[in-house]
Design a protein around this motif. Structure first.
Motif, PDB file in Angstrom:
ATOM      1  N   ILE A  11       0.971  -1.236  -0.055  1.00 41.60           N
ATOM      2  CA  ILE A  11      -0.129  -0.134  -0.019  1.00 41.60           C
ATOM      3  C   ILE A  11       0.948   1.083   0.042  1.00 41.60           C
ATOM      4  N   VAL A  12       0.729   2.276  -0.843  1.00 44.22           N
ATOM      5  CA  VAL A  12       1.370   3.483  -0.874  1.00 44.22           C
ATOM      6  C   VAL A  12       0.119   4.645  -0.811  1.00 44.22           C
ATOM      7  N   VAL A  13       0.322   5.538   0.094  1.00 42.68           N
ATOM      8  CA  VAL A  13      -0.630   6.653   0.081  1.00 42.68           C
ATOM      9  C   VAL A  13       0.350   7.773   0.305  1.00 42.68           C
ATOM     10  N   GLU A  14       0.096   8.639  -0.579  1.00 38.08           N
ATOM     11  CA  GLU A  14       0.873   9.870  -0.794  1.00 38.08           C
ATOM     12  C   GLU A  14      -0.081  11.105  -0.844  1.00 38.08           C
ATOM     13  N   ASN A  15       0.151  12.075   0.067  1.00 33.51           N
ATOM     14  CA  ASN A  15      -0.634  13.321   0.261  1.00 33.51           C
ATOM     15  C   ASN A  15      -2.165  13.277   0.081  1.00 33.51           C
ATOM     16  N   PHE A  16      -2.660  12.334   0.623  1.00 33.60           N
ATOM     17  CA  PHE A  16      -4.010  11.904   0.562  1.00 33.60           C
ATOM     18  C   PHE A  16      -5.152  12.964   1.310  1.00 33.60           C
ATOM     19  N   LYS A  17      -6.123  13.470   0.522  1.00 33.09           N
ATOM     20  CA  LYS A  17      -6.859  14.334   1.099  1.00 33.09           C
ATOM     21  C   LYS A  17      -8.250  14.127   0.783  1.00 33.09           C
ATOM     22  N   LYS A  18      -9.175  14.250   1.690  1.00 34.20           N
ATOM     23  CA  LYS A  18     -10.580  13.904   1.405  1.00 34.20           C
ATOM     24  C   LYS A  18     -11.567  14.828   2.242  1.00 34.20           C
ATOM     25  N   ARG A  19     -12.379  15.342   1.668  1.00 27.46           N
ATOM     26  CA  ARG A  19     -13.359  16.286   2.121  1.00 27.46           C
ATOM     27  C   ARG A  19     -14.851  16.088   2.147  1.00 27.46           C
ATOM     28  N   TYR A  20     -15.544  16.035   3.106  1.00 29.97           N
ATOM     29  CA  TYR A  20     -17.208  16.122   3.024  1.00 29.97           C
ATOM     30  C   TYR A  20     -17.817  17.477   3.262  1.00 29.97           C
ATOM     31  N   GLY A  21     -18.100  18.020   2.123  1.00 28.83           N
ATOM     32  CA  GLY A  21     -18.824  19.388   2.249  1.00 28.83           C
ATOM     33  C   GLY A  21     -17.525  20.404   2.810  1.00 28.83           C
ATOM     34  N   SER A  22     -17.646  21.048   3.968  1.00 31.11           N
ATOM     35  CA  SER A  22     -16.828  21.855   4.321  1.00 31.11           C
ATOM     36  C   SER A  22     -15.789  21.224   5.297  1.00 31.11           C
ATOM     37  N   ASN A  23     -16.106  19.881   5.756  1.00 26.92           N
ATOM     38  CA  ASN A  23     -15.330  19.366   6.702  1.00 26.92           C
ATOM     39  C   ASN A  23     -14.316  18.436   6.024  1.00 26.92           C
ATOM     40  N   GLU A  24     -13.078  18.961   6.408  1.00 32.68           N
ATOM     41  CA  GLU A  24     -11.808  18.334   5.916  1.00 32.68           C
ATOM     42  C   GLU A  24     -11.513  16.927   6.876  1.00 32.68           C
ATOM     43  N   VAL A  25     -11.981  15.908   6.148  1.00 32.67           N
ATOM     44  CA  VAL A  25     -11.736  14.711   7.101  1.00 32.67           C
ATOM     45  C   VAL A  25     -10.211  14.305   6.885  1.00 32.67           C
ATOM     46  N   ILE A  26      -9.590  14.227   5.844  1.00 29.37           N
ATOM     47  CA  ILE A  26      -8.170  13.621   5.893  1.00 29.37           C
ATOM     48  C   ILE A  26      -7.478  15.215   5.037  1.00 29.37           C
TER      49      ILE A  26
END
Length: 326
Positions: free
Chosen positions: A23-38
């Motif tokens: 597994i490789v995760v690089e600069n992962f970002k995730k947002r739900y609406g205005s909520n930045e989860v990752i």
């Protein structure tokens, strides 16, 4: 400054790529609406290791794992699982994965054997169903309908379903939740055997002893950020100072405890559970004398006392806080 703020004031990064990552995760970002989860998550999982992903509720663990499994799409960054994109190459990837969900979602009207046989039919070379039932301790319950299985039996069936396709990589979400001590130890043995055979395992768990005993490396995330990643031995030794842990009535004055001559820091890591660190060059026995004398003078009853380096649970609470989260 809090322990967590001190830790996250400097960027924690995952291991550099070596070319043998499952597994490789690089600069992962995730947002739900205005909520930045990752926010900006990077780490890698090596082939054939047991990797524990820890964090309090709401830290971003589920979003991360579901993205790795191909059920959610990253807003930014790179996600590679067994060298493949979990979204665009899902048809090739999914037969190579096993997933043990926390919410079992079993077919209530089918028996344990029928469910396993159903799932075995999805794979080209599945494991023998009879052998799997024996492995997870469900041979005597194989004709029981899923709705009548106990919580622990459902978890063991979920484990069997994760193994039925002979996966190269297994995601385990709270693998021993609801299991009795015997089933829990048996599951640990299965995980160790899978690792010995070269299978990669990423697990999430709220049992700190489980992570400490099983994982080759542990990642702790909070508020969508990686705040610690290392081996269990290293991650519990980051405090370096020897510590005294004790149990007494909740609400003791930690400022007064920290002012003991041999103490450098005092913290109530959860109600009634305290951690004292020695000053550099000071000995634990002297701190114990000072602590017990102070407790005696305050007419405070001591119910438990331990010494040594801090545990993973101690460190986890210090990094992420002790407040209860939904």
């Amino acid at each position: 400054m809090s322990a967590r703020a001190q830790t996250t004031s400097q960027k924690v990064s995952g291991s550099p790529s070596t070319g043998n990552e499952a597994i490789v995760v690089e600069n992962f970002k995730k947002r739900y609406g205005s909520n930045e989860v990752i926010k900006d998550l990077s780490f890698s999982v090596r082939q054939g290791e047991v990797f524990a992903l820890l964090g309090p509720n709401g830290a971003g663990k589920t979003t991360t794992v579901e993205t790795l499994e191909g059920y959610r799409k990253a807003d930014a960054g790179t996600i590679r699982v067994l060298g493949l994109d979990p979204i665009h190459e899902a048809q090739v990837l999914k037969p190579r994965l096993g997933v043990m969900l926390q919410q079992d979602g079993l077919y209530p009207a089918l028996t344990a054997r029928e469910v396993l046989e159903l799932f075995a039919g999805y794979f080209a070379q599945p494991r023998n169903v009879t052998d799997l039932l024996e492995l997870v301790g469900l041979a005597n319950a194989q004709k029981t309908r899923c709705r009548r299985l106990s919580g622990g039996q459902k978890r063991r069936l979920a484990l069997a379903l994760a193994l039925v396709g002979n996966p190269e990589l297994i995601f385990m979400d709270e693998p021993t939740a609801g299991m009795d001590p015997q089933a829990r130890l048996a599951t640990w043995g299965i995980i160790r055997d899978l690792k010995a055979s070269g299978v990669t395992i990423l697990l999430t768990t709220h049992y700190m002893d489980e992570a400490e005993r099983l994982a080759d490396r542990i990642a702790i995330i909070d508020h969508g950020e990686l705040i610690k990643l290392d081996t269990p031995a290293n991650i519990t030794g980051v405090q370096n100072a020897n510590v005294v842990r004790f149990v007494a009535p909740a609400g003791l004055d930690c400022a007064r405890l920290a002012s003991l001559p041999s103490a450098s820091k005092a913290q109530e890591i959860r109600p009634g559970s305290y951690l004292l660190e020695t000053k550099e060059g000071q000995e634990v026995p002297q701190l114990i004398v000072e602590l017990t004398t102070w407790l005696r003078d305050q007419h405070i009853t001591l119910s438990e006392l331990r010494t040594g380096h801090g545990s993973l649970e101690d460190l986890f609470l210090r990094l992420t806080g002790s407040e209860v989260r939904d």
